[in-house]
Design an enzyme around this catalytic site. Structure first.
Site, PDB file in Angstrom:
ATOM      1  N   ASP A 206      -6.296  -1.578   2.257  1.00 39.09           N
ATOM      2  CA  ASP A 206      -5.095  -1.833   2.467  1.00 39.09           C
ATOM      3  C   ASP A 206      -4.787  -1.686   3.503  1.00 39.09           C
ATOM      4  O   ASP A 206      -4.780  -1.029   4.699  1.00 39.09           O
ATOM      5  CB  ASP A 206      -4.443   0.301   1.872  1.00 39.09           C
ATOM      6  CG  ASP A 206      -3.227  -0.039   1.834  1.00 39.09           C
ATOM      7  OD1 ASP A 206      -2.483  -0.546   2.004  1.00 39.09           O
ATOM      8  OD2 ASP A 206      -2.665   0.891   1.281  1.00 39.09           O
ATOM      9  N   HIS A 207      -4.720  -2.962   3.963  1.00 33.86           N
ATOM     10  CA  HIS A 207      -4.323  -4.053   5.161  1.00 33.86           C
ATOM     11  C   HIS A 207      -3.166  -3.246   5.516  1.00 33.86           C
ATOM     12  O   HIS A 207      -2.768  -3.137   6.950  1.00 33.86           O
ATOM     13  CB  HIS A 207      -4.462  -5.357   4.887  1.00 33.86           C
ATOM     14  CG  HIS A 207      -2.629  -5.511   4.144  1.00 33.86           C
ATOM     15  ND1 HIS A 207      -2.880  -5.540   2.850  1.00 33.86           N
ATOM     16  CD2 HIS A 207      -1.932  -6.107   4.962  1.00 33.86           C
ATOM     17  CE1 HIS A 207      -1.479  -6.513   2.343  1.00 33.86           C
ATOM     18  NE2 HIS A 207      -1.101  -6.066   3.538  1.00 33.86           N
ATOM     19  N   HIS A 269       0.195   1.167  -0.640  1.00 39.80           N
ATOM     20  CA  HIS A 269       0.694   0.445   0.885  1.00 39.80           C
ATOM     21  C   HIS A 269       2.273   2.366   0.774  1.00 39.80           C
ATOM     22  O   HIS A 269       1.533   2.946   1.700  1.00 39.80           O
ATOM     23  CB  HIS A 269       1.839  -0.210   0.786  1.00 39.80           C
ATOM     24  CG  HIS A 269       0.950  -1.650   0.630  1.00 39.80           C
ATOM     25  ND1 HIS A 269      -0.011  -1.784   0.781  1.00 39.80           N
ATOM     26  CD2 HIS A 269       1.212  -2.554   0.757  1.00 39.80           C
ATOM     27  CE1 HIS A 269      -0.950  -3.105   0.744  1.00 39.80           C
ATOM     28  NE2 HIS A 269       0.385  -3.911   0.149  1.00 39.80           N
TER      29      HIS A 269
END
Ligand code: NDP
Length: 520
Positions: A206-207, A269
């Site tokens: 999950d960048h 996110h």
């Protein structure tokens, strides 16, 4: 301190002066020799995010010389064709350096594959040859940058060709979001993944967690004494988490029509940021312990009462409007979107974390496309003062304090409070103490993808999603998705104008609780 314009609705901003460093500058971490194989290397993610990140890491000498990349996809190309395609993408990067690119591009290779066993054998042969040449110690990072429908097949074949085996070096797999479509499909994917790799080899990326200010939530909370005593239901009225995008779907209708905003933003996110805000301090700063605490937050999420879904959820879809002074078409006019699509591009959701610290403190989560501005922030809204002692002097009531963590576009920490307005008359003003996060920092600035790529290579899993966390997040969201998509209690999809802050109903969600959204 100097006073400037506030970008909230307060009257003044106080900028915090440069803070003197309290110790020696942090040393950078340098990954070990390794190679990276990207499946789907002809795609958008590779061009826009992965390759620029790898190029910058090489240019800044964070990646070792013993490093190379193999791109693999179905598009017919040779090494030079791939290098040209990537150069076109990387040229967009700020401060592009042709010399550094030339050096880096010598480490890029490409193989056309049709995902059959034979073509995996070709990849394997290439790895054997290049590992010898570059001395990468057989450390291999496999990155899935294809549409999710291809994930299981690739993972199975990696397993059956022995590419998931660890021996001389490590073998790791990075899996991009979306990780499944709902709880059932995520579990099916999980089965395939864990049949072929051990959990410790798996990096569910999950960048967003690679963003400086997301990580900084933990430092702010647990490296300072002043926040923790008030970080609870006694002092906090509610929390808002907003991830607003001004972009539309950017030609990704195929993906977005299947996903919608709840899968695209909330399952990963937003829930992850919520976990950082709500988690308890681990006994030490160590990956598994931090992940344990994040998972406990998911376990404590109060299930949404589907029979009263509209009390907690608002969904919307953008109609034509104007964003940043330019006309923007509506979602259903976007290429590839069904004319009668009901896919939500906006959602606002009210959730509760059922534990001692957060009982009955609402967390209002919101995300949408084609909104007025691109910004992500967390607002911790405190309760009002217990007694209005200035009520005789001041006409208005004193508003509550707020602590704002801006995640993007500009990373900042802000505190909103009241001071006396200078002058003979006694009146208060609402001011904003503002700390630009990068102020005073002169080292290398890492993008979110750079940071998470380094962590994969270093084997640090703190910012990655663990299996139980992923399942709990899906477990919370799946009933909402099912009801929102096809249940008899399916909420209306409210239209909102592109360039606005979302549908009016989202404002009403807070207004009926006597609150309002904090925007930029
Ligand atoms: P793309 O749609 O651009 O696909 C990437 C590549 O995958 C294509 O270039 C194509 O290459 C290959 N591909 C397409 N269909 C198939 C298939 N059925 N089987 C095997 N390969 C296929 O996706 P993105 O690059 O945008 O995203 C890749 C992954 O990363 C997705 O899962 C996405 O959700 C995720 N992601 C993307 C982000 C982004 O900003 N783009 C951000 C976060 C996550 P070829 O035809 O040459 O094989």
């Amino acid at each position: 301190m100097d006073i400037g314009d506030s970008n909230l609705d307060s009257e003044a901003t106080i900028k915090v002066g440069t803070v003197a460093p309290t110790g020696e500058p942090c040393e950078e971490l340098y990954p070990p020799p390794c190679c990276m194989v990207i499946f789907g290397a002809s795609g958008d993610l590779t061009r826009r995010k992965l390759m620029p990140a790898l190029y910058r890491l090489t240019k800044d000498k964070i990646l070792p010389d013993n490093f190379f990349v193999v791109g693999a996809a179905r598009t017919e190309m040779d090494d030079n064709g791939f290098r040209r395609m990537m150069e076109d993408a990387v040229k967009e990067v700020k401060n592009f350096d042709a010399k550094a690119w030339k050096e880096f591009s010598k480490r890029l290779f490409y193989r056309k594959i049709d995902y059959s066993k034979d073509t995996f054998e070709n990849i394997k042969k290439l790895l054997d040859e290049k590992e010898e040449q570059f001395g990468t110690g057989r450390n291999r990072l496999f990155y899935l940058a294809t549409p999710p429908s291809a994930y299981s097949g690739i993972i199975e074949t990696l397993g059956s060709r022995g590419l998931s085996e660890e021996g001389e070096g490590w073998s790791r797999i990075v899996i991009e979001k979306p990780y499944g479509h709902d709880l059932e499909s995520a579990k099916r994917l999980e089965e395939v993944v864990l049949k072929n790799f051990d959990e410790q080899q798996v990096y569910r990326i999950d960048h967003y967690l690679g963003k400086e200010t997301v990580q900084n939530i933990m430092m702010l909370r647990f490296a300072n004494l002043i926040f923790e005593p008030i970080w609870n239901r006694r002092y906090i009225d509610h929390v808002q988490i907003t991830v607003a995008e001004s972009m539309g779907i950017e030609g990704r209708a195929g993906y977005y029509e299947q996903a919608g905003v709840l899968r695209d933003m909330f399952q990963n996110h937003i829930l992850q940021v919520l976990a950082f805000i709500a988690m308890e301090p681990p006994s030490i700063y160590e990956s598994e312990l931090v992940r344990d605490e994040r998972v406990k937050v998911f376990r404590a999420l109060r299930p949404i009462d589907i029979n009263k879904l509209s009390e907690s959820l608002v969904i919307g879809q953008y109609a034509a409007g104007e964003v940043g002074g330019k006309a923007a078409q509506g979602y259903i006019e976007e290429e590839g979107v069904a004319k009668d699509s009901m896919v939500p591009t906006f959602a606002a959701l009210k959730v509760f974390v059922d534990n001692w610290r957060w009982q009955d403190v609402p967390f209002y989560l919101r995300s949408g496309k084609r909104l007025s501005e691109k910004f992500s922030q967390v607002t911790i809204q405190f309760k009002g003062v217990p007694h209005q002692m200035f009520r005789e002097t001041l006409a208005a009531e004193i508003g509550p304090n707020a602590f704002i963590l801006r995640i993007q576009p500009d990373e900042r920490v802000q505190l909103r409070f009241h001071t006396k307005n200078p002058g003979s008359k006694v009146c208060l003003r609402d001011v904003l103490m503002d700390f630009p996060y990068m102020q005073g920092y002169t080292g290398i600035e890492l993008s979110d993808y750079e940071r998470v790529l380094i962590d994969c290579m270093l084997g640090d899993k703190m910012l990655f999603v663990r299996r139980d966390g992923m399942e709990l997040a899906w477990g919370f969201l799946t009933p909402i998705l099912k009801a929102a998509e096809r249940g008899p209690l399916r909420p209306e999809v409210d239209l909102y104008k592109a360039g606005s802050y979302g549908p009016f109903e989202a404002d009403k969600l807070l207004q009926k609780d006597g609150r309002r959204w904090v925007n930029l």
